[in-house]
Scaffold this motif. Structure first.
Motif, PDB file in Angstrom:
ATOM      1  N   GLN A  29      -1.785   4.400 -11.354  1.00 27.47           N
ATOM      2  CA  GLN A  29      -2.175   3.799 -10.095  1.00 27.47           C
ATOM      3  C   GLN A  29      -1.757   2.330 -10.021  1.00 27.47           C
ATOM      4  OE1 GLN A  29      -2.472   6.616  -8.620  1.00 27.47           O
ATOM      5  NE2 GLN A  29      -4.219   5.975  -7.420  1.00 27.47           N
ATOM      6  N   GLU A 107      -5.286   5.981   1.819  1.00 26.75           N
ATOM      7  CA  GLU A 107      -4.699   5.160   0.769  1.00 26.75           C
ATOM      8  C   GLU A 107      -4.428   3.742   1.253  1.00 26.75           C
ATOM      9  OE1 GLU A 107      -2.399   8.754  -1.638  1.00 26.75           O
ATOM     10  OE2 GLU A 107      -1.204   7.219  -0.613  1.00 26.75           O
ATOM     11  N   SER A 120      -5.010   2.432  -4.059  1.00 26.14           N
ATOM     12  CA  SER A 120      -6.390   2.899  -4.123  1.00 26.14           C
ATOM     13  C   SER A 120      -6.562   4.034  -3.119  1.00 26.14           C
ATOM     14  CB  SER A 120      -7.367   1.769  -3.799  1.00 26.14           C
ATOM     15  OG  SER A 120      -7.192   0.687  -4.683  1.00 26.14           O
ATOM     16  N   GLN A 143     -11.212  -3.237  -0.414  1.00 22.56           N
ATOM     17  CA  GLN A 143     -10.007  -3.428  -1.231  1.00 22.56           C
ATOM     18  C   GLN A 143      -9.363  -4.777  -0.957  1.00 22.56           C
ATOM     19  OE1 GLN A 143      -9.222  -1.227  -3.659  1.00 22.56           O
ATOM     20  NE2 GLN A 143     -11.092  -0.202  -2.977  1.00 22.56           N
TER      21      GLN A 143
END
Length: 261
Positions: A29, A107, A120, A143
């Motif tokens: 990731q 996402e 993420s 985020q």
């Protein structure tokens, strides 16, 4: 169809790896991505050279899968312009749906301090993939606040859709992965465009330094390119947009000759 047949044929000769094994091997990731436009004949040679160390993801007997991504932006394409201007804090917002299974996720893709991609995900209902739900907005805000100390821009709404077929190759020992995309289509509310009929968009994903696939591609005289599906699609579907950083790539996607330098 010729490209799909060639890709299907060369991948049929590889050893399979299951989704569980791929997920157990490494999430990747946080990663460094390198992208290449690979003519189909060169792609066949690439896979033949990697066959002994890479395996191909196989699920229920299938080795290629249909993807759909819905990208969100402001009416003035503010997120596109962040990338155009090479802003330090830039990001993409999308839903991704695996059309074969119906699985979907929301996402957020951020650029890290060392140019790595940080992605993420939030599980998402496929029925909602064309809109931002309140949980998605909250997730995005979290985020951005954590990574950049800023909030999201106002007015995000669906901007365009990309669809394609993807095969995934992985080297479990070196934590290296390749995604191989064909049958690309870009669409917005008014138009659609099929691109790259004779090439494969290959993306090398590593935890840092270049991997085996990057070395083979270099030997085959294929160099990395700057490409974002979203930015290239936006530029092609909106010809009046500036697209300076991706001018050559946009030219290739619009039917120009693939260059091997």
């Amino acid at each position: 169809m010729r490209t799909r047949a060639a890709v299907t044929g060369v991948l049929a000769e590889m050893q399979p790896i299951s989704l569980a094994e791929v997920l157990a091997e490494a999430a990747l990731q946080v990663r460094v991505d390198r992208k290449y436009l690979v003519p189909i004949g060169v792609f066949v040679e690439l896979v033949s050279r990697l066959r002994d160390r890479f395996a191909v993801l196989e699920i229920d007997g299938q080795r290629s899968f249909q993807y759909e991504s819905v990208y969100f932006d402001t009416p003035s394409l503010g997120l596109y312009r962040q990338h155009l201007q090479r802003r330090r804090y830039r990001y993409k917002v999308r839903t991704r749906t695996y059309l074969d299974s119906g699985e979907c996720s929301f996402e957020v893709k951020l650029k890290g301090n060392r140019s790595e991609t940080i992605k993420s995900r939030l599980p998402y209902a496929a029925a909602d993939r064309g809109r931002l739900t309140e949980p998605a907005r909250d997730f995005l805000a979290e985020q951005l606040r954590t990574a950049y100390g800023v909030g999201p821009v106002d007015g995000l709404r669906p901007a365009l859709v990309t669809t394609y077929r993807r095969s995934t190759l992985t080297d479990p020992t070196a934590h290296e992965r390749l995604t191989c995309d064909i049958d690309l289509r870009f669409a917005d509310a008014t138009s659609a465009l099929d691109v790259l009929p004779d090439a494969v968009l290959v993306e090398s994903k590593t935890s840092g330094r270049t991997g085996a696939a990057d070395a083979v591609l270099r030997d085959l005289r294929v160099r990395p390119i700057q490409v974002s599906k979203y930015c290239v699609a936006a530029a092609l579907l909106n010809p009046t947009l500036r697209s300076n950083p991706w001018h050559r790539t946009v030219h290739h996607f619009s039917g120009g000759r693939l260059l091997r330098s």
